[in-house]
Design a protein around this motif. Structure first.
Motif, PDB file in Angstrom:
ATOM      1  N   GLY A 273       0.807  -1.218   0.000  1.00 61.70           N
ATOM      2  CA  GLY A 273       0.000   0.000   0.000  1.00 61.70           C
ATOM      3  C   GLY A 273       0.836   1.262   0.000  1.00 61.70           C
ATOM      4  N   GLN A 274       2.125   1.121   0.290  1.00 63.11           N
ATOM      5  CA  GLN A 274       2.997   2.299   0.273  1.00 63.11           C
ATOM      6  C   GLN A 274       3.538   2.601  -1.129  1.00 63.11           C
ATOM      7  N   GLY A 275       3.188   1.752  -2.058  1.00 57.65           N
ATOM      8  CA  GLY A 275       3.623   2.011  -3.435  1.00 57.65           C
ATOM      9  C   GLY A 275       5.081   1.691  -3.674  1.00 57.65           C
ATOM     10  N   VAL A 276       5.563   0.698  -2.947  1.00 57.52           N
ATOM     11  CA  VAL A 276       6.981   0.362  -3.022  1.00 57.52           C
ATOM     12  C   VAL A 276       7.358  -0.229  -4.384  1.00 57.52           C
ATOM     13  N   LEU A 277       6.476  -1.097  -4.920  1.00 56.77           N
ATOM     14  CA  LEU A 277       6.787  -1.711  -6.207  1.00 56.77           C
ATOM     15  C   LEU A 277       6.754  -0.664  -7.318  1.00 56.77           C
ATOM     16  N   MET A 278       5.851   0.306  -7.173  1.00 57.86           N
ATOM     17  CA  MET A 278       5.778   1.384  -8.159  1.00 57.86           C
ATOM     18  C   MET A 278       7.042   2.240  -8.122  1.00 57.86           C
ATOM     19  N   MET A 279       7.594   2.424  -6.931  1.00 58.72           N
ATOM     20  CA  MET A 279       8.846   3.183  -6.839  1.00 58.72           C
ATOM     21  C   MET A 279       9.935   2.508  -7.671  1.00 58.72           C
ATOM     22  N   GLY A 280      10.074   1.208  -7.462  1.00 61.17           N
ATOM     23  CA  GLY A 280      11.110   0.471  -8.175  1.00 61.17           C
ATOM     24  C   GLY A 280      10.857   0.451  -9.671  1.00 61.17           C
ATOM     25  N   TYR A 281       9.590   0.232 -10.033  1.00 62.91           N
ATOM     26  CA  TYR A 281       9.254   0.134 -11.451  1.00 62.91           C
ATOM     27  C   TYR A 281       9.489   1.468 -12.158  1.00 62.91           C
ATOM     28  N   SER A 282       9.052   2.566 -11.524  1.00 63.27           N
ATOM     29  CA  SER A 282       9.186   3.872 -12.178  1.00 63.27           C
ATOM     30  C   SER A 282      10.666   4.227 -12.356  1.00 63.27           C
ATOM     31  N   PHE A 283      11.463   3.863 -11.368  1.00 62.59           N
ATOM     32  CA  PHE A 283      12.900   4.123 -11.467  1.00 62.59           C
ATOM     33  C   PHE A 283      13.540   3.248 -12.549  1.00 62.59           C
ATOM     34  N   ALA A 284      13.165   1.962 -12.550  1.00 61.63           N
ATOM     35  CA  ALA A 284      13.745   1.032 -13.532  1.00 61.63           C
ATOM     36  C   ALA A 284      13.413   1.477 -14.953  1.00 61.63           C
ATOM     37  N   GLN A 285      12.195   1.913 -15.135  1.00 63.18           N
ATOM     38  CA  GLN A 285      11.787   2.348 -16.471  1.00 63.18           C
ATOM     39  C   GLN A 285      12.553   3.609 -16.889  1.00 63.18           C
ATOM     40  N   ALA A 286      12.753   4.515 -15.929  1.00 61.11           N
ATOM     41  CA  ALA A 286      13.530   5.723 -16.234  1.00 61.11           C
ATOM     42  C   ALA A 286      14.948   5.346 -16.655  1.00 61.11           C
TER      43      ALA A 286
ATOM     44  N   LEU B  14      10.449  11.699 -14.555  1.00 58.31           N
ATOM     45  CA  LEU B  14       9.102  12.234 -14.753  1.00 58.31           C
ATOM     46  C   LEU B  14       8.455  11.640 -16.009  1.00 58.31           C
ATOM     47  N   LYS B  15       9.268  11.383 -17.009  1.00 55.33           N
ATOM     48  CA  LYS B  15       8.750  10.746 -18.229  1.00 55.33           C
ATOM     49  C   LYS B  15       8.228   9.328 -17.915  1.00 55.33           C
ATOM     50  N   SER B  16       9.002   8.646 -17.062  1.00 60.74           N
ATOM     51  CA  SER B  16       8.589   7.301 -16.657  1.00 60.74           C
ATOM     52  C   SER B  16       7.280   7.353 -15.873  1.00 60.74           C
ATOM     53  N   LEU B  17       7.217   8.313 -14.982  1.00 65.21           N
ATOM     54  CA  LEU B  17       6.020   8.476 -14.144  1.00 65.21           C
ATOM     55  C   LEU B  17       4.811   8.744 -15.026  1.00 65.21           C
ATOM     56  N   LYS B  18       5.022   9.578 -16.012  1.00 66.47           N
ATOM     57  CA  LYS B  18       3.928   9.956 -16.912  1.00 66.47           C
ATOM     58  C   LYS B  18       3.428   8.734 -17.680  1.00 66.47           C
ATOM     59  N   SER B  19       4.346   7.906 -18.104  1.00 69.21           N
ATOM     60  CA  SER B  19       3.924   6.734 -18.879  1.00 69.21           C
ATOM     61  C   SER B  19       3.176   5.741 -17.992  1.00 69.21           C
ATOM     62  N   ILE B  20       3.488   5.729 -16.704  1.00 72.13           N
ATOM     63  CA  ILE B  20       2.776   4.833 -15.781  1.00 72.13           C
ATOM     64  C   ILE B  20       1.369   5.361 -15.502  1.00 72.13           C
ATOM     65  N   LEU B  21       1.280   6.678 -15.289  1.00 73.36           N
ATOM     66  CA  LEU B  21      -0.018   7.254 -14.937  1.00 73.36           C
ATOM     67  C   LEU B  21      -0.938   7.329 -16.157  1.00 73.36           C
ATOM     68  N   GLY B  22      -0.338   7.332 -17.339  1.00 65.31           N
ATOM     69  CA  GLY B  22      -1.157   7.404 -18.551  1.00 65.31           C
ATOM     70  C   GLY B  22      -1.516   8.840 -18.872  1.00 65.31           C
ATOM     71  N   THR B  23      -1.926   9.039 -20.106  1.00 69.20           N
ATOM     72  CA  THR B  23      -2.174  10.413 -20.557  1.00 69.20           C
ATOM     73  C   THR B  23      -3.502  10.954 -20.057  1.00 69.20           C
TER      74      THR B  23
END
Lengths: 351, 178, 252
Positions: free
Chosen positions: B12-25, B148-157
């Motif tokens: 619930g803390q969004g830990v996997l999203m942290m790793g994923y967004s960084f990895a994608q960047a 931020l580009k990675s974050l944007k692609s995760i959140l969607g347009t």
């Protein structure tokens, strides 16, 4: 590189399969490959003519694949070790019927229920047929998510080309981890449509069966399969060599273990030790020739597996008594670090 | 260059999203990258972690026996991982709820009060991205733009508002740490 | 002169290997007559079992795919989902369908797979030599229940038709027999209705056929046929077990 995406191994298999024209998937939940089943549930229904079925068992799933394959679909099922044991009945039937199918095994620790961690304990099962009777399945062992995607597409082509079940032998870790992937362009499907059952129309009816009660006819069928396997052995062996040129010791490892081996080799090379790697990509047919040829120059081999030692038998068969073979094994779901493996290699290197 | 980071916290803390967004960047910047989540029964207990390896050559093992960085969102994760961090590495601690200090003197320790910063922004759910602002700034593996580009692609347009609050969270974390 | 009796087009001219008095050959013929009458020979794919009917493809002149023992409904599912406009049937014995393949049968029925299942119940494992089947009657002797089936040790005979009728996915289930001319005519009507239900997209349908096995029952044919009426059908009553009416009304 806008077409490069960060994707988990299990999803990459699913996506590659659908792109390769797989239109029938049946599976049963088991960790660590649930993401593949879920991916197919989500995406197969969207593919034109695609069927997804959550089967009541592994046995049912593989037999649904048998039916779909005979009816002309590119068909796939997937599981992890204990579930693959259950599928053996159907894999044997597919081999006997000479029907194409792709079976994915994301191996976990065993025997029995074992655990859900990455392991390589199913090598014997995969490369020796696995079920009853005289047969072989083509076995592909990917070491990265990119390779999972590429080899999944190839698996469908090989299955069609030889009308034989093809197994993708991955492990819990390659399935779970994400890596950048660029999906290749699938080749157009090429297969002999004659065997497909679609209803006889106005013509002669056909049947596909594995029961051959007459001994001589059964023997004939057995040898026919063997002749096919010989062709596979001649044409389809795949392997990678890594820094073998001036090596004094060769590591032989496949799948995720081979990656760890590369890490260990790089460390050792930095400190001047001449170590290289042969990585079988097809486990059956096994790349025996390159190992035999290498033994002309280098006489020390170390087999590294995440098992108690299975592929080592094939290495010894390939070497025909030449050279010296040692073994480092980590079964049970343990994934050793490159540093740990390097230590084991150093011991052997200095011997 | 090969850098491994473990992101850890509770579900619930969004830990996997942290790793994923960084990895994608990191992938956007052309690095070799692996992202390995904890899985199976391990994640049912409420804790979550993932390991991201970034390198300019092929990555041998996606596992980090000695991570360079440890991004820790709760106390139990600090207890689990603190002994494993490599000497000379760095901790990024969610100082809003982590009361203890790591028992290591050979590493850098950065504390980020993610809860306070996020609630100032009016959205407690972006604590993970606040932390990523601090992490991206101090580690200098990827640029803020790539992240931020990675974050944007995760959140969607479609979710412009979501991207806006996440961008603010990232900037707040980025500017918090010196 | 008018021809009133001939071999159905969908039945190959191969002589049956079945024992004298066996129900299988009658059932094969009935199915082939129905296939001819519905004009679906070129459009039908059958799934023979492991069991006495294992070489059914030597008799049925339609495309066929052998299923591993018990997996008929799973194999048929794979075919039907791939080729939904074909008529797909599985032909299974009692050991195949109600013992080793119970799960496949049950779940195909529950999914409402639009297939037709011919369930041949002869209360015994025929091909392997007369062992106790899941449908063996209480007190009935077999090579693995020599003193007679004992409920406490061996369990009770399973009524698959009644069990499957409880599932939402089943459209039509009927139990018939082939021990008399009258019953054979009724059986044919039921088989035809089942295929028609599939053609109409009604969902899972099954015809259970009480089939005499004089060899393993150790009776002559006349006694075996009588035994179906007087004994077997007391445990397995003949008649419609479920009919949702989802198929064409004139299918009857």
């Amino acid at each position: 590189m806008s077409d490069k995406i960060l994707i988990a191994g299990n999803w990459a298999i699913g996506e590659a399969a659908i792109r390769a024209g797989c239109r029938f998937y049946a599976g049963y939940p088991i960790t660590p490959q649930n993401e593949l089943t879920e991916y197919m549930a989500e995406n197969m229904r969207r593919a034109e003519g695609g069927t997804f079925i959550q089967a009541e068992s592994e046995i049912a799933a593989v037999n649904m694949v048998l039916g779909a394959s005979a009816a002309g679909a590119r068909a796939m099922t997937s599981s992890s070790s204990p579930g693959i044991s259950l599928k053996q009945e159907g894999i044997s039937a597919l081999a006997a019927d000479e029907l194409p199918a792709v079976i994915v095994n994301m191996m976990r620790g065993g025997p029995g229920l074992g655990n859900i961690l990455p392991s390589q304990g199913d090598y014997f099962q995969a490369t020796r047929g696995g079920g009853h009777g005289d047969y072989r399945t083509i076995v592909l062992a990917p070491a990265s998510v990119q390779e999972l995607a590429d080899l999944t597409m190839d698996a469908f082509d090989l299955a069609d080309k030889y009308r034989n079940p093809v197994m993708i032998l991955g492990d819990g870790m390659t399935g779970q981890m994400m890596e950048p992937v660029v999906f290749g362009k699938p080749r157009p499907r090429r297969y002999n449509e004659k065997y497909v059952l679609k209803g006889a129309g106005e013509g002669k009816s056909k049947f596909i069966r594995a029961l051959i009660l007459d001994a001589l006819r059964m023997e004939e069928h057995n040898w026919k399969l063997v002749r096919k396997y010989r062709v596979v052995e001649q044409n389809e062996v795949r392997f990678e060599t890594y820094k073998t040129g001036n090596a004094r010791l060769i590591i032989i490892a496949y799948g995720i273990a081979a990656r760890i081996a590369k890490g260990a080799i790089n460390r050792l090379r930095d400190s001047g030790m001449k170590v290289g790697l042969i990585r079988p990509i097809t486990l059956w047919p096994f790349p025996a020739q390159i190992i035999r040829d290498t033994a002309e120059r280098i006489d020390r081999f170390l087999v590294f597996e995440m098992s108690t030692g299975q592929m080592i038998d094939d290495v010894k068969l390939a070497l025909e008594g030449k050279g010296h073979v040692s073994f480092y094994g980590r079964p049970g779901g343990v994934v050793p670090t490159p540093a740990e493996l390097a230590k084991a290699i150093v011991q052997e290197y200095r011997r | 260059m090969q850098i491994k980071t473990i992101f850890a916290g509770f579900g619930g803390q969004g830990v996997l999203m942290m790793g994923y967004s960084f990895a994608q960047a990191a992938m956007f910047e052309g690095f070799h990258v692996t992202y390995l989540p904890s899985y199976g029964v391990e994640v049912r207990g409420g804790t979550a972690n993932c390991t991201v390896a970034v390198s300019n050559e092929e990555i041998a093992s996606p596992v980090a026996s000695q991570p360079d960085y440890l991004v820790v969102m709760n106390n139990p994760s600090l207890m689990s991982f603190q002994t494993r961090i490599a000497p000379g590495g760095a901790f990024f601690l969610n100082s809003s709820i982590i009361t203890g200090r790591p028992n290591r003197s050979d590493v850098d320790i950065w504390g980020v009060p993610t809860a306070e910063i996020a609630s100032e922004l009016g959205n407690p759910r972006v604590q993970n991205v606040v932390m990523m602002g601090a992490y991206v700034k101090m580690t200098r593996i990827v640029s803020a733009e790539s992240y931020l580009k990675s974050l944007k692609s995760i959140l969607g347009t479609k979710k412009k508002a979501a991207m806006e609050i996440n961008r603010k969270a990232f900037e707040a974390g980025f500017n918090y740490i010196e | 002169m008018k021809k009133v009796f001939s071999r159905p087009r969908s039945l190959k001219s191969t002589p049956f290997h079945y024992c004298a008095g066996c129900g299988h050959s009658i059932i094969h013929r009935v199915i082939c007559e129905v296939i001819d009458e519905l004009g679906i020979r070129g459009n039908t794919i059958g799934v023979p079992p492991a069991g006495c009917a294992v070489v059914a493809y030597n008799y049925f002149d339609v495309d066929m795919l052998e299923a591993p023992h018990g997996r008929g409904c799973a194999v048929a599912t794979g075919i039907k989902r791939t080729l939904p406009d074909r008529v797909v049937f599985s032909y299974q014995g009692d050991g195949d369908l109600a013992a080793i393949g119970t799960a496949e049968t049950f779940h195909a029925a529950n999914r409402g797979e639009n297939i037709t299942v011919l369930f041949i119940n002869n209360a015994v494992y025929g091909m392997t030599g007369g062992q106790m089947a899941p449908t063996t009657l209480l007190g009935q002797t077999s090579t693995t229940s020599p003193p007679g089936r004992n409920a406490i040790l061996d369990g009770h005979p399973i009524r698959m038709s009644e069990i499957l009728a409880n599932l939402e996915g089943t459209a039509y289930i009927e139990r018939v027999a082939v021990n008399s001319a009258q019953n054979i005519l009724r059986a044919k009507k039921a088989v035809k209705k089942a295929f028609q239900y599939q053609i109409d997209g009604a969902g899972f349908n099954m015809i259970e056929v009480l089939s005499q096995c004089p060899t393993n029952w150790k009776m002559n044919t006349v006694d075996a046929c009588r035994w179906v009426d007087e004994v077997m059908s007391k445990t397995f009553p003949i008649g419609v077990i479920k009919d949702t009416g989802k198929g064409r009304k004139d299918a009857d």
